[in-house]
Design a protein around this motif. Structure first.
Motif, PDB file in Angstrom:
ATOM      1  N   SER A  30       0.741  -1.220   0.094  1.00 56.81           N
ATOM      2  CA  SER A  30       0.001  -0.143  -0.143  1.00 56.81           C
ATOM      3  C   SER A  30       0.764   1.229   0.154  1.00 56.81           C
ATOM      4  O   SER A  30       1.697   1.370   0.878  1.00 56.81           O
ATOM      5  N   PRO A  31       0.525   2.265  -0.691  1.00 59.42           N
ATOM      6  CA  PRO A  31       1.375   3.428  -0.801  1.00 59.42           C
ATOM      7  C   PRO A  31       1.043   4.309   0.479  1.00 59.42           C
ATOM      8  O   PRO A  31       1.912   5.205   0.651  1.00 59.42           O
ATOM      9  N   ALA A  32      -0.022   4.197   0.927  1.00 62.85           N
ATOM     10  CA  ALA A  32      -0.397   5.237   2.190  1.00 62.85           C
ATOM     11  C   ALA A  32       0.043   4.421   3.459  1.00 62.85           C
ATOM     12  O   ALA A  32       0.280   5.069   4.469  1.00 62.85           O
ATOM     13  N   ASN A  33       0.383   2.958   3.587  1.00 61.08           N
ATOM     14  CA  ASN A  33       0.495   2.448   4.673  1.00 61.08           C
ATOM     15  C   ASN A  33       1.841   1.475   4.402  1.00 61.08           C
ATOM     16  O   ASN A  33       1.304   0.039   4.112  1.00 61.08           O
ATOM     17  N   PRO A  34       2.840   1.721   4.783  1.00 61.86           N
ATOM     18  CA  PRO A  34       3.747   0.558   4.406  1.00 61.86           C
ATOM     19  C   PRO A  34       4.015  -0.748   4.977  1.00 61.86           C
ATOM     20  O   PRO A  34       4.623  -1.788   4.597  1.00 61.86           O
ATOM     21  N   ARG A  35       2.964  -0.996   5.941  1.00 62.04           N
ATOM     22  CA  ARG A  35       3.021  -2.238   6.656  1.00 62.04           C
ATOM     23  C   ARG A  35       1.788  -3.302   5.983  1.00 62.04           C
ATOM     24  O   ARG A  35       1.689  -4.310   6.386  1.00 62.04           O
ATOM     25  N   ILE A  36       0.993  -2.409   5.129  1.00 66.50           N
ATOM     26  CA  ILE A  36      -0.150  -3.205   4.625  1.00 66.50           C
ATOM     27  C   ILE A  36       0.329  -4.017   3.313  1.00 66.50           C
ATOM     28  O   ILE A  36       0.928  -3.111   2.333  1.00 66.50           O
ATOM     29  N   TRP A  49      -2.617  -8.257   4.183  1.00 67.13           N
ATOM     30  CA  TRP A  49      -1.775  -8.587   5.376  1.00 67.13           C
ATOM     31  C   TRP A  49      -1.296  -7.263   6.237  1.00 67.13           C
ATOM     32  O   TRP A  49      -1.044  -6.157   5.501  1.00 67.13           O
ATOM     33  N   ASP A  50      -1.305  -7.246   7.433  1.00 68.26           N
ATOM     34  CA  ASP A  50      -0.461  -6.404   8.430  1.00 68.26           C
ATOM     35  C   ASP A  50       0.688  -7.039   8.820  1.00 68.26           C
ATOM     36  O   ASP A  50       0.694  -7.804   9.497  1.00 68.26           O
ATOM     37  N   VAL A  51       1.727  -6.645   8.189  1.00 67.60           N
ATOM     38  CA  VAL A  51       3.071  -7.454   8.410  1.00 67.60           C
ATOM     39  C   VAL A  51       3.680  -7.111   9.686  1.00 67.60           C
ATOM     40  O   VAL A  51       4.497  -7.704  10.052  1.00 67.60           O
ATOM     41  N   ARG A  52       3.206  -6.253  10.429  1.00 68.17           N
ATOM     42  CA  ARG A  52       3.819  -5.935  11.722  1.00 68.17           C
ATOM     43  C   ARG A  52       2.945  -6.805  12.760  1.00 68.17           C
ATOM     44  O   ARG A  52       3.446  -7.254  13.873  1.00 68.17           O
ATOM     45  N   GLN A  53       1.872  -7.519  12.741  1.00 67.80           N
ATOM     46  CA  GLN A  53       1.243  -8.288  13.382  1.00 67.80           C
ATOM     47  C   GLN A  53       1.751  -9.745  13.371  1.00 67.80           C
ATOM     48  O   GLN A  53       2.019 -10.108  12.144  1.00 67.80           O
ATOM     49  N   ALA A  54       1.526 -10.534  14.556  1.00 65.48           N
ATOM     50  CA  ALA A  54       1.998 -11.922  14.547  1.00 65.48           C
ATOM     51  C   ALA A  54       1.283 -12.755  13.609  1.00 65.48           C
ATOM     52  O   ALA A  54       1.654 -13.360  12.892  1.00 65.48           O
ATOM     53  N   LYS A  55      -0.136 -12.436  13.850  1.00 63.09           N
ATOM     54  CA  LYS A  55      -1.145 -13.034  12.948  1.00 63.09           C
ATOM     55  C   LYS A  55      -1.024 -12.563  11.338  1.00 63.09           C
ATOM     56  O   LYS A  55      -1.202 -13.568  10.575  1.00 63.09           O
ATOM     57  N   CYS A  93      -3.570   7.028  -4.526  1.00 62.38           N
ATOM     58  CA  CYS A  93      -3.989   7.582  -3.076  1.00 62.38           C
ATOM     59  C   CYS A  93      -4.387   6.546  -2.314  1.00 62.38           C
ATOM     60  O   CYS A  93      -4.662   6.694  -1.298  1.00 62.38           O
ATOM     61  N   ALA A  94      -4.143   5.182  -2.834  1.00 59.92           N
ATOM     62  CA  ALA A  94      -4.460   4.054  -1.831  1.00 59.92           C
ATOM     63  C   ALA A  94      -5.699   3.642  -1.365  1.00 59.92           C
ATOM     64  O   ALA A  94      -5.960   3.137  -0.581  1.00 59.92           O
ATOM     65  N   ARG A  95      -6.549   4.515  -2.239  1.00 56.15           N
ATOM     66  CA  ARG A  95      -8.103   4.462  -1.755  1.00 56.15           C
ATOM     67  C   ARG A  95      -8.786   3.073  -2.282  1.00 56.15           C
ATOM     68  O   ARG A  95      -9.628   2.377  -1.755  1.00 56.15           O
ATOM     69  N   TYR A  96      -8.200   2.737  -3.544  1.00 56.73           N
ATOM     70  CA  TYR A  96      -8.591   1.570  -4.203  1.00 56.73           C
ATOM     71  C   TYR A  96      -7.625   0.391  -4.567  1.00 56.73           C
ATOM     72  O   TYR A  96      -6.405   0.737  -4.719  1.00 56.73           O
ATOM     73  N   ILE A  97      -8.045  -0.526  -4.876  1.00 56.19           N
ATOM     74  CA  ILE A  97      -7.212  -1.772  -5.384  1.00 56.19           C
ATOM     75  C   ILE A  97      -7.659  -2.325  -6.575  1.00 56.19           C
ATOM     76  O   ILE A  97      -8.876  -2.615  -6.439  1.00 56.19           O
ATOM     77  N   TYR A  98      -6.955  -2.482  -7.532  1.00 52.49           N
ATOM     78  CA  TYR A  98      -7.420  -2.999  -8.809  1.00 52.49           C
ATOM     79  C   TYR A  98      -6.766  -4.350  -8.950  1.00 52.49           C
ATOM     80  O   TYR A  98      -5.593  -4.618  -8.707  1.00 52.49           O
ATOM     81  N   THR A  99      -7.491  -5.459  -9.464  1.00 52.98           N
ATOM     82  CA  THR A  99      -7.132  -6.767  -9.586  1.00 52.98           C
ATOM     83  C   THR A  99      -7.255  -7.348 -10.916  1.00 52.98           C
ATOM     84  O   THR A  99      -8.380  -6.856 -11.418  1.00 52.98           O
ATOM     85  N   LEU A 100      -6.332  -8.128 -11.492  1.00 54.85           N
ATOM     86  CA  LEU A 100      -6.814  -8.716 -12.887  1.00 54.85           C
ATOM     87  C   LEU A 100      -6.793 -10.311 -12.435  1.00 54.85           C
ATOM     88  O   LEU A 100      -5.679 -10.847 -12.087  1.00 54.85           O
TER      89      LEU A 100
END
Length: 196
Positions: A30-36, A49-55, A93-100
């Motif tokens: 994510s460009p807005a949140n480097p841990r996502i 994923w949130d890479v900072r969390q153990a889970k 802006c990190a508001r949307y995710i595009y998938t193919l």
């Protein structure tokens, strides 16, 4: 099936993300949140994923997660596409995710609510087996999505989903895209061994 995060200083594995049941084809920070981190896989799913969390695991983008849906119309429960997910990108802006997906569909997701926005992108002519780079770009008053389609790069209006035009120049299948926001230049690499 797993995504292994490595420490760039030591080269050693520091975290493993487990959850996909198929080969992972694409990842995007994510460009807005480097841990996502978002991942797309052959199991038809996009996982966040949130890479900072153990889970680490946060959620899966579900095709049925829309604003209004009748229960009779439910399909693809728990899946993002009807085939493997080969490309993904966050909007600048990190508001949307595009998938193919290999189902030849582009989907637009709201990154905050995780809902399928249901933008009507046309069916694509792609034949990639692994990762297909797609790029979302802010271009003046419109957001554009660049997608390799055989030896062309088709770009779409992100709001309407309509194809704007295609870029030609490669003689073979385009595999990768990179965008420089400082120079406002799109680079492409293809099987013809040219970078344009």
């Amino acid at each position: 099936r797993n995504v292994v995060l490595a420490d760039m200083n030591t080269g050693s594995a520091c975290h493993t993300l487990r959850g996909h049941t198929g080969e992972v084809y694409c990842v995007c920070w994510s460009p807005a949140n480097p841990r996502i981190l978002a991942t797309g896989s052959a199991d038809h799913k996009v996982m966040l994923w949130d890479v900072r969390q153990a889970k680490s695991y946060l959620s899966t983008l579900d095709y049925n997660n829309v604003r209004f849906k009748r229960t009779i119309d439910l399909k693809l429960s728990g899946e993002s596409h009807q085939g493997g997910v080969h490309g993904l990108d966050f909007s600048p802006c990190a508001r949307y995710i595009y998938t193919l997906g290999s189902d030849k569909r582009i989907r637009k997701w709201d990154a905050l609510t995780l809902k399928n926005v249901k933008t009507k992108f046309p069916e694509l002519d792609t034949k990639h087996d692994g990762n297909t780079q797609i790029k979302s770009v802010m271009a003046g008053n419109a957001d554009l999505l660049f997608v390799p389609e055989q030896n062309l790069i088709t770009y779409f209006d992100c709001y309407t989903g309509k194809a704007v035009s295609s870029l030609a120049g490669h003689f073979s299948t385009v595999y990768t895209l990179a965008y420089s926001s400082t120079d406002r230049v799109l680079y492409s690499g293809a099987r013809d061994r040219f970078i344009l």
